[in-house]
Scaffold this motif. Structure first.
Motif, PDB file in Angstrom:
ATOM      1  N   UNK A 221      54.382   4.956  21.301  1.00 56.13           N
ATOM      2  CA  UNK A 221      52.891   5.776  20.817  1.00 56.13           C
ATOM      3  C   UNK A 221      52.881   7.213  20.946  1.00 56.13           C
ATOM      4  N   UNK A 222      53.389   7.764  22.152  1.00 53.97           N
ATOM      5  CA  UNK A 222      53.430   9.118  22.297  1.00 53.97           C
ATOM      6  C   UNK A 222      54.149  10.048  21.331  1.00 53.97           C
ATOM      7  N   UNK A 223      55.215   9.632  21.028  1.00 56.47           N
ATOM      8  CA  UNK A 223      56.257  10.253  19.973  1.00 56.47           C
ATOM      9  C   UNK A 223      55.538  10.222  18.806  1.00 56.47           C
ATOM     10  N   UNK A 224      55.171   9.143  18.329  1.00 51.37           N
ATOM     11  CA  UNK A 224      54.246   8.813  17.230  1.00 51.37           C
ATOM     12  C   UNK A 224      53.167   9.753  17.138  1.00 51.37           C
ATOM     13  N   UNK A 247      53.144   0.428  17.842  1.00 50.89           N
ATOM     14  CA  UNK A 247      53.249   1.658  18.334  1.00 50.89           C
ATOM     15  C   UNK A 247      53.037   2.830  17.441  1.00 50.89           C
ATOM     16  N   UNK A 248      53.640   2.685  16.236  1.00 51.69           N
ATOM     17  CA  UNK A 248      53.539   3.867  15.143  1.00 51.69           C
ATOM     18  C   UNK A 248      51.892   4.034  14.853  1.00 51.69           C
ATOM     19  N   UNK A 249      51.363   2.833  14.646  1.00 51.19           N
ATOM     20  CA  UNK A 249      49.814   2.778  14.397  1.00 51.19           C
ATOM     21  C   UNK A 249      49.064   3.461  15.013  1.00 51.19           C
ATOM     22  N   UNK A 250      48.903   2.928  16.462  1.00 51.06           N
ATOM     23  CA  UNK A 250      48.405   3.652  17.762  1.00 51.06           C
ATOM     24  C   UNK A 250      48.613   5.107  17.838  1.00 51.06           C
ATOM     25  N   UNK A 251      50.098   5.264  17.603  1.00 51.46           N
ATOM     26  CA  UNK A 251      50.065   6.866  17.740  1.00 51.46           C
ATOM     27  C   UNK A 251      49.594   7.574  16.691  1.00 51.46           C
ATOM     28  N   UNK A 252      49.536   7.238  15.336  1.00 54.40           N
ATOM     29  CA  UNK A 252      48.842   8.099  14.298  1.00 54.40           C
ATOM     30  C   UNK A 252      47.360   7.866  14.737  1.00 54.40           C
ATOM     31  N   UNK A 253      46.883   6.919  15.038  1.00 57.67           N
ATOM     32  CA  UNK A 253      45.372   6.572  15.142  1.00 57.67           C
ATOM     33  C   UNK A 253      45.007   7.885  16.442  1.00 57.67           C
ATOM     34  N   UNK A 254      45.702   7.771  17.389  1.00 64.40           N
ATOM     35  CA  UNK A 254      45.507   8.945  18.552  1.00 64.40           C
ATOM     36  C   UNK A 254      45.601  10.341  17.888  1.00 64.40           C
ATOM     37  N   UNK A 265      42.359   8.443   6.433  1.00 64.46           N
ATOM     38  CA  UNK A 265      42.481   6.845   6.455  1.00 64.46           C
ATOM     39  C   UNK A 265      43.653   6.492   7.239  1.00 64.46           C
ATOM     40  N   UNK A 266      43.598   5.483   8.010  1.00 60.27           N
ATOM     41  CA  UNK A 266      44.842   5.011   8.972  1.00 60.27           C
ATOM     42  C   UNK A 266      44.754   3.542   8.720  1.00 60.27           C
TER      43      UNK A 266
END
Length: 339
Positions: A221-224, A247-254, A265-266
């Motif tokens: 998440x953090x790296x993403x 993890x990628x999706x939550x990283x993008x959302x953050x 849009x995510x």
């Protein structure tokens, strides 16, 4: 002085010897072998346990709720078919070497079959060749292997699922504009198929949509988050992001939230609690959900079938669905979500 020393030494020895007398009263709590010994498990159950078919299940990781749901499905099948399994995976989905070590250790236990979700679809081939030489059936799950060694792979059709995500993204941004991807890796079959499934669908059907960047965050998440922030800075007109796993999706959302770019849009992939909450709130437009329990269940079931000499389909499609806030509580989608 000498006499006193002798008396002190005698007292010390006596005390030390006497200290062992109370031990039986405290041993029942610590598994001692004195009084509680008759209550210890008899050898028979252990022997019976070793007679069970043993199947190690080696996943790609443990840090996502997805893998806990896969484990649940594998344990369900193990109970149903009365086999013994172990379920393990590295701490993160970037630890290819550690996963290979786990596969090596599993082979050393002489299992009847192995279920394996490869982090690197090529790196594991030498060990899988050893399994084949030892007549140990290999079942791929979630992420296939670039080899014909696995007798089957129980997985989502990731290319098709990512293609559906691309269709949804296109509709959400009006079929034009800039989009970017954050993918978990470019070595696993899932990473490759989800990336290519999305990219190819955009190129084939949506000439007015431009993919401006693709980055790989290892499912972290953090790296993403950092990668997505960098993309937003480099491409301020980006209209959409596809996060190719949990993890990628939550990283993008953050990244979108922290950059105060709420209009971006995510679209995600997988369906853990954070994504469910984000879809309910409208922060994430929607996502692809797999059937992780089904993936785990079929990985073990197919292994049992192979051990028994039964025929097994070369590919077991465990299915996928798009979900958003309009259908998240439907009878079709709700059983596929996990917390």
């Amino acid at each position: 002085m000498f006499t006193a020393a002798l008396m002190l030494l005698a007292t010390t020895v006596f005390s030390a010897c006497g200290a062992s007398n109370p031990a039986p009263t405290s041993k029942p709590q610590t598994g001692g072998t004195t009084a509680p010994a008759p209550a210890a498990p008899a050898p028979a159950p252990d022997a019976k346990k070793t007679d069970k078919i043993y199947i190690p299940v080696i996943s790609k990781g443990f840090q996502h709720q997805f893998w806990q749901a896969v484990k649940q499905g594998a344990e369900k099948a193990a109970k149903e078919f009365q086999v013994e399994i172990t379920f393990e995976g590295p701490e993160t989905e970037s630890q290819v070497d550690k996963q290979i070590e786990m596969l090596q250790a599993a082979l050393g236990k002489n299992p009847k079959a192995i279920a394996f979700a490869a982090l690197d679809s090529k790196a594991a081939i030498p060990l899988l060749q050893k399994a084949k030489a030892a007549n140990i059936p290999v079942v791929g799950f979630d992420s296939g292997v670039d080899s014909d060694i696995p007798i089957t792979t129980a997985a989502t059709d990731n290319a098709a699922a990512a293609g559906l995500a691309a269709d949804k993204m296109a509709a959400l941004i009006g079929n034009e504009g800039e989009v970017a991807l954050v993918v978990h890796d470019q070595t696993s079959r899932t990473g490759i198929d989800r990336r290519d499934g999305f990219v190819n669908r955009i190129k084939e059907k949506y000439p007015n949509i431009k993919i401006v960047d693709i980055q790989y965050g290892g499912g972290d998440q953090l790296k993403s988050t950092d990668l997505a922030k960098a993309i937003i800075q480099a491409h301020p007109n980006v209209k959409g992001f596809f996060g190719a796993n949990e993890g990628s999706a939550i990283g993008v959302l953050n990244a979108v939230t922290e950059s105060k770019k709420d209009k971006i849009i995510v679209v995600g992939y997988d369906s853990g609690k954070q994504q469910i909450d984000a879809v309910r709130s409208g922060k994430m437009a929607g996502a692809i959900t797999q059937d992780p329990i089904g993936i785990g269940y079929w990985s073990v079931k197919a292994a049992v079938q192979a051990i028994k000499g039964e025929s097994v389909k070369k590919n077991i499609d465990t299915g996928f669905h798009w979900y958003d806030k309009t259908n998240i509580d439907s009878d079709q989608i709700k059983p596929l979500l996990y917390n």
